[in-house]
Design a protein around this motif. Structure first.
Motif, short mmCIF file in Angstrom:
data_model
loop_
_atom_site.label_atom_id
_atom_site.label_comp_id
_atom_site.label_asym_id
_atom_site.label_seq_id
_atom_site.Cartn_x
_atom_site.Cartn_y
_atom_site.Cartn_z
N GLY A 101 29.93 34.38 42.19
CA GLY A 101 29.66 33.60 42.74
C GLY A 101 30.60 32.59 43.29
N GLU A 102 31.05 32.23 43.98
CA GLU A 102 32.01 30.87 44.11
C GLU A 102 32.08 29.87 43.74
N ASN A 103 31.30 29.57 43.62
CA ASN A 103 31.58 28.05 42.69
C ASN A 103 30.01 28.48 41.15
N PHE A 138 35.75 37.04 38.45
CA PHE A 138 36.00 36.73 37.53
C PHE A 138 36.88 34.82 38.01
N ALA A 139 37.20 34.81 39.14
CA ALA A 139 37.74 33.25 39.70
C ALA A 139 36.78 33.19 41.34
N ARG A 140 37.29 31.73 41.85
CA ARG A 140 37.46 31.35 42.51
C ARG A 140 37.60 31.96 44.05
N LYS A 141 37.47 32.80 45.26
CA LYS A 141 38.27 32.77 46.04
C LYS A 141 39.32 31.24 46.43
N GLY A 142 38.63 30.50 46.52
CA GLY A 142 38.91 29.26 47.19
C GLY A 142 39.70 28.74 46.17
N LEU A 143 39.71 28.99 44.88
CA LEU A 143 41.14 28.32 43.71
C LEU A 143 42.31 28.70 44.36
N LEU A 144 42.14 30.35 44.60
CA LEU A 144 42.90 31.41 44.06
C LEU A 144 43.92 30.68 45.22
N GLU A 145 42.81 30.26 47.16
CA GLU A 145 44.31 30.64 48.26
C GLU A 145 44.56 29.42 48.04
N LYS A 146 44.05 27.46 47.51
CA LYS A 146 45.24 26.43 47.12
C LYS A 146 45.84 27.09 46.92
N SER A 179 40.61 28.12 32.68
CA SER A 179 39.01 29.33 32.42
C SER A 179 38.84 30.87 33.26
N VAL A 180 39.58 30.86 34.26
CA VAL A 180 40.11 31.57 34.56
C VAL A 180 40.98 33.20 33.72
N GLN A 181 42.39 31.93 33.82
CA GLN A 181 43.32 32.51 32.56
C GLN A 181 42.60 32.91 31.04
N ARG A 182 41.54 32.43 31.10
CA ARG A 182 40.99 32.88 29.55
C ARG A 182 40.30 34.35 29.44
N ARG A 183 39.52 34.24 31.00
CA ARG A 183 38.64 35.35 31.10
C ARG A 183 39.37 36.62 31.16
N MET A 184 40.84 35.56 31.46
CA MET A 184 41.63 37.46 31.41
C MET A 184 42.38 37.96 30.12
N PRO A 210 48.56 33.89 43.28
CA PRO A 210 47.97 34.10 41.97
C PRO A 210 47.73 35.01 41.34
N VAL A 211 47.25 35.94 41.99
CA VAL A 211 46.80 37.32 41.26
C VAL A 211 47.97 37.81 40.06
N ASP A 212 49.31 38.12 41.25
CA ASP A 212 50.58 38.69 40.53
C ASP A 212 50.81 37.78 39.65
#
Length: 409
Positions: A101-103, A138-146, A179-184, A210-212
């Motif tokens: 989910g987004e959030n 497993f990451a919010r798109k809004g965070l990735l976009e920012k 948290s995203v990095q920990r999941r990855m 950020p995905v790269d």
């Protein structure tokens, strides 16, 4: 220099040996319907709606387009398809289309656990060397976009720009990114321990940086003695050949092996529309010939540096697949080189996959699985892709008819 023995993709007996007469006839009907663009346009608009409305169409979908392009709804169903492909020396890249989910951090953690579950399952199977993951699972798109926008505003190399971009985040956003990095990291660590490769899907340009970065960080950690993590490089972007070269430079500086899955791309129309609407230069190549050139140049670059790069040639383009095999032979390298793999989508381009396998090349089918409601977007893309003017339906249908004729059916 070695001699070159051309691989033919015209042998339909090899291509469809795994299909019964009944299955091949059903496939012919499906691809015949995909030749009607009006029908496909109508179907791709209506199908998601009727499923959401609860109308009784799942059975029809299950026995037609779902059966053609998807392994099954569960891992157990998918195992039967993987075993069948394995009988013909074709391997499998498992893809569970899970989205968080987004959030919702709980949903993101659930997605992570699902990816780990798939990795553990793959490790128990003889012919599943890879799984595919999406960071947006497993990451919010809004965070990735920012993060992406901030990276773009900085100067210097990607990693330097990323470091400055992270500093621009709020304390709460930095904790979220950690948290995203920990999941990855947990996903990739499990894969490394289990001997399974992780293919990180590409995203839209406005969240790709950020995905790269996170993928490079995982490669630095886990691609030491062998390639575990692969980044997906979309060559319909005009900057990706240079990005591939920069990625190798980063790998050499940081002492890890580069993993690269080469694709042409999946978001072309969306990218062009957004660029036009927001009045910035399109990131997409001027034309197909430019994409083809950069794709083939990327293959050559990877094979030229084969001791430092693990490459997956993921394409339905006959020339590109043949070109990769010819380069290997010219350099006196085995078609079964451990740093080279080929891949096509399940349900498409069997004439490429099975003839590569017959020639001794390591090749996999990209095999999605999951509940019908979850994979409908994937199915709609396959229908649209196959019905397009530059799509596959005509070529696929011609080969199927040729094989039916050979079988006197």
């Amino acid at each position: 220099m070695g001699t070159t023995v051309p691989i033919s993709f015209d042998n339909t007996e090899n291509a469809f040996a795994y299909k019964t007469d009944k299955e091949l006839k059903k496939t012919k009907i499906l691809f015949s319907s995909m030749e009607c663009q009006l029908l496909v346009r109508w179907g791709t608009k209506v199908t998601p709606w009727v499923l959401k409305a609860g109308l009784p169409v799942k059975g029809l979908i299950r026995h037609t387009i779902f059966k053609q392009f998807v392994g099954g709804e569960t891992l157990e169903e998918t195992a039967q398809v993987a075993q069948k492909l394995g009988n013909y020396n074709v391997r499998v890249i498992l893809d569970y289309g899970v989205e968080g989910g987004e959030n919702d951090e709980a949903a993101f953690n659930h997605s992570m656990e699902e990816f780990i579950r798939v990795i553990r399952y793959a490790a128990t199977q003889p012919n599943i060397p890879f799984i595919s993951i999406k960071v947006t699972g497993f990451a919010r798109k809004g965070l990735l976009e920012k993060l992406d926008a901030s990276v773009s505003d900085q100067q210097g190399s990607l990693m330097k720009r990323y470091a400055k971009a992270v500093e621009s985040l709020s304390d709460e956003e930095r904790a979220e990114w950690q948290s995203v990095q920990r999941r990855m990291e947990k996903i990739c660590r499990t894969a490394a321990e289990k001997g399974i490769g992780v293919l990180v899907d590409a995203e839209e340009t406005w969240i790709q940086d950020p995905v790269d970065v996170i993928t490079i960080l995982m490669m630095e950690r886990f691609n030491i003695s062998k390639v575990v993590v692969y980044n997906t490089i979309q060559l319909y972007r005009h900057d990706r050949l240079n990005f591939l070269k920069d990625s190798l430079e980063a790998a050499e500086q940081r002492h890890f092996m580069l993993g690269a899955k080469l694709v042409r791309g999946a978001y072309m129309e969306k990218e062009r529309e957004r660029a036009a609407a927001m009045a910035y230069p399109s990131p997409i190549q001027p034309g197909k010939a430019d994409t083809d050139r950069d794709y083939n140049d990327s293959i050559a670059f990877c094979i030229d540096h084969i001791n430092k790069i693990g490459v997956i040639v993921a394409t339905h383009n006959e020339y590109s697949n043949r070109y990769a095999t010819e380069l290997l032979q010219q350099k006196g390298l085995s078609l079964h080189h451990p740093h080279v793999h080929f891949s096509q989508l399940y349900g498409m381009s069997d004439h490429i996959t099975f003839n590569l396998a017959k020639a001794g090349c390591p090749v996999s089918k990209y095999l999605p699985f999951g509940p019908i409601r979850d994979v409908v977007p994937y199915l709609m893309r396959r229908a649209q892709e196959n019905s397009s003017v530059a799509g596959q339906a005509g070529r696929e249908l011609g080969l199927i008819k040729k094989e039916l004729q050979r079988r006197n059916l």
